[in-house]
Motif scaffolding. Structure first.
Motif, mmCIF file in Angstrom:
data_model
loop_
_atom_site.group_PDB
_atom_site.id
_atom_site.type_symbol
_atom_site.label_atom_id
_atom_site.label_comp_id
_atom_site.label_asym_id
_atom_site.label_seq_id
_atom_site.Cartn_x
_atom_site.Cartn_y
_atom_site.Cartn_z
ATOM 1 N N GLY A 57 -26.559 -8.170 103.488
ATOM 2 C CA GLY A 57 -27.589 -7.710 104.413
ATOM 3 C C GLY A 57 -28.804 -8.635 104.391
ATOM 4 O O GLY A 57 -29.052 -9.345 103.415
ATOM 5 N N ASN A 58 -29.557 -8.641 105.464
ATOM 6 C CA ASN A 58 -30.730 -9.503 105.555
ATOM 7 C C ASN A 58 -31.910 -8.933 104.770
ATOM 8 O O ASN A 58 -32.126 -7.714 104.745
ATOM 9 C CB ASN A 58 -31.169 -9.676 107.018
ATOM 10 N N HIS A 100 -29.368 -3.945 105.649
ATOM 11 C CA HIS A 100 -30.560 -4.786 105.617
ATOM 12 C C HIS A 100 -31.656 -4.124 104.772
ATOM 13 O O HIS A 100 -31.683 -2.893 104.610
ATOM 14 C CB HIS A 100 -31.100 -5.021 107.029
ATOM 15 N N GLY A 104 -31.730 -7.363 101.099
ATOM 16 C CA GLY A 104 -30.525 -6.844 101.734
ATOM 17 C C GLY A 104 -29.478 -6.488 100.687
ATOM 18 O O GLY A 104 -29.494 -7.001 99.554
#
Length: 425
Positions: A16-17, A71, A38
Motif C-alpha cells: 500500500g502507498n 494505503h 502503507g
C-alpha cells in the motif's frame, strides 16, 4: 483426469502507498507530519497437501495474484497488510522458474510451505522522512510492487515401488489385483496413459504405495512415447518391479524387453538403473510360458530375483508383494539419517553492480537493476518533492556519473522500465 504438468503466473500483492499528511488540530498551530505507512501486500504461498493427486486445478486457472496492502492514513495510521494467497499442491510437486529453469520448491512432506512470489512492502508515510534538515517532508513512498513470474509445476509421484515394463505386459492388471486402484485395462498397447497409485496392504499394519507407470518403449529417454513424462515418476521410488510378458511375442523376447527397458532407465538417469529391481514374469497361465521362464532365469543369472506370476489369475502375486515390502524396508534402513560430519564452509560474497547501462538501437540509454527499478516504482512522480528525492538517490548511487561515462549528454533520453526522461547534466 490426471494432470502432472502445469504452467502458471503468480504475482505477490503490491504494498500500500504511504501518505502525506499533517496534524491539523485545534490548539496545535504548527502540527508536524502524520502520514502513515502503507500495508504489506500478500505473499503467494504454496502448501503441500497429501490429499491431492493431480495438478488439475492449475489447468483451468493459470493466473494467481495476491491482494494489495491498504494505503496509509493520516494521524499516523498504518494500512492493513493483505492476506497471503495459499495454493495447495500434491506431494511430489517440483516448482521451477519458467524463465531460468531454477528449482524454487520441491514438496516432499505434508504441510510444507514455500513462498513462490513475495509481496511488496508498504510505502513509508511522510512521518518517516523527518530529519534535522527537513522538518516538514512533503513526500511519501508508493508501495513496492510484488514479485511476479511464470512457474512450471511438475508432479513426480511419491511411491515406494514402481511397476515398469513395455506396454500391455500386465502392469495395470497387477495393481488392480493387489490394491483398490481401478485403472483402465484393455488388450491393446498404451491402454494406460497416466500413472496410477495404489496402496498394497501386506498384512495388518504393513503397507506400501505402488505406482503403475505407463508402458515405456525404446527411445523413451529421448521422449519417445511420452517417455520423459513417464520416467520422471520413477525418480522417487525405492525399488522397481520389472514386469515381463512371457507369452509368445512375434517381435521380441522377454530378455530383449528387459535389456531395452534397463538401457532406457540408465540413459534417462543412471541412479534409476542402479535401483533395487525384481522381475515379475507375467502371463504364466499361457502356453509356452514355462519354457521361456527357464531361459529367462538362465540369461539373468543370480543378479535378479524372478517371480513367476499370473496377473489374470492372481497366482504368485502375494509372494511378489511380500518380497517388494521387504526390499522397501531394507531401502528405508539404508537411508542415512545421521547428520553428516561437520564441514567448514567458506562463503565468498561477490558484489553485484547496482545498475547496468546500455544504449539500444534507437540511441536511448536503458538503465536496469533491481534497486534502481524499485526506487522508480515507489516514487510518486506527481509530487515534486518525491521526484527531487529520487534525483538525490540516483546521484548518491552514482547513476548520473555512470550515464556520463557511457556518453550520455544533456537532452539524451534515459529509460528505466516504463519511465523515460531527458538527461540533464
Amino acid at each position: 483426469m490426471f494432470y502432472d504438468r502445469a504452467k502458471i503466473y503468480v504475482k505477490g500483492g503490491d504494498g500500500g502507498n504511504g501518505i502525506v499528511a499533517f496534524r491539523r488540530e485545534k490548539y496545535v498551530p504548527e502540527g508536524g507530519p502524520s502520514g502513515g505507512d502503507g500495508g504489506k501486500g500478500g505473499d503467494v504461498v504454496m502448501v503441500a497437501d497429501e490429499g491431492l493427486r493431480t495438478l488439475i486445478d492449475f489447468k483451468y486457472k493459470q493466473h494467481y495474484k495476491a491482494g494489495r496492502g491498504e494505503h496509509g492514513q493520516g494521524k499516523n495510521m498504518h494500512g492493513r497488510g493483505a492476506e497471503d494467497m495459499v495454493l495447495q499442491v500434491p506431494l511430489g510437486t517440483v516448482v521451477r522458474n519458467a524463465e531460468t529453469d531454477e528449482i524454487i520448491a520441491d514438496f516432499i512432506f505434508h504441510g510444507q510451505k514455500v513462498v513462490v512470489a513475495q509481496a511488496g512492502r508498504g510505502g513509508r508515510g511522510n512521518t518517516r522522512f523527518v530529519s534535522s534538515q527537513n522538518r516538514v517532508p512533503e513526500f511519501a513512498e508508493k508501495g513496492e510492487p510484488g514479485q511476479e513470474r511464470w512457474l512450471l509445476l511438475e508432479l513426480k509421484l511419491l511411491a515406494d515401488v514402481g511397476l515398469v515394463g513395455f506396454p500391455n505386459v500386465g502392469k495395470s492388471t497387477i495393481i488392480s489385483r493387489v490394491s483398490a486402484a481401478k485403472p483402465k485395462i484393455a488388450d491393446y498397447p498404451f491402454t494406460t496413459l497416466s500413472p496410477n497409485l495404489g496402496v498394497v496392504r501386506v498384512d495388518e499394519g504393513n503397507s506400501f504405495v505402488l505406482a503403475d507407470i505407463p508402458g515405456l518403449i525404446e527411445g523413451a529417454h529421448t521422449g519417445a512415447g511420452l517417455g520423459h513424462h513417464f520416467l520422471r515418476h520413477l525418480e522417487r521410488t525405492k525399488i522397481l518391479i520389472h514386469v515381463l510378458d512371457l507369452s509368445e511375442l512375434p517381435d521380441r523376447t522377454p530378455w530383449d524387453d528387459f535389456d531395452i527397458i534397463n538401457r532406457e532407465l540408465k540413459a534417462y538417469k543412471a541412479s534409476l538403473a542402479e535401483r533395487p529391481q525384481i522381475v515379475a514374469a507375467n502371463k504364466m497361465d499361457l502356453p509356452g510360458a514355462e519354457e521361456r521362464l527357464g531361459e529367462l532365469k538362465e540369461r539373468l543369472g543370480d543378479q535378479y530375483e524372478v517371480f513367476a506370476i499370473s496377473a489374470a489369475t492372481g497366482a504368485g502375486l502375494p509372494l511378489l508383494m511380500q518380497r517388494a515390502f521387504q526390499l522397501v524396508q531394507d531401502a528405508e534402513k539404508n537411508v542415512v539419517t545421521e547428520p553428516a560430519e561437520r564441514e567448514i564452509r567458506h562463503v565468498h560474497v561477490t558484489p553485484q553492480e547496482r545498475f547496468q547501462i546500455f544504449r539500444d538501437e534507437a540511441g536511448i540509454f536503458v538503465v536496469s537493476g533491481e534497486e534502481v527499478e524499485r526506487h522508480v516504482a515507489m516514487t510518486d512522480f506527481e509530487n515534486e518533492a518525491a521526484v527531487k528525492r529520487l534525483q538525490r538517490i540516483f546521484k548518491k548511487m552514482g547513476l548520473d556519473q555512470g550515464l556520463r561515462e557511457k556518453g550520455a549528454k544533456a537532452g539524451d533520453v534515459i529509460r528505466i522500465k516504463e519511465l523515460e526522461f531527458d538527461f540533464a547534466d
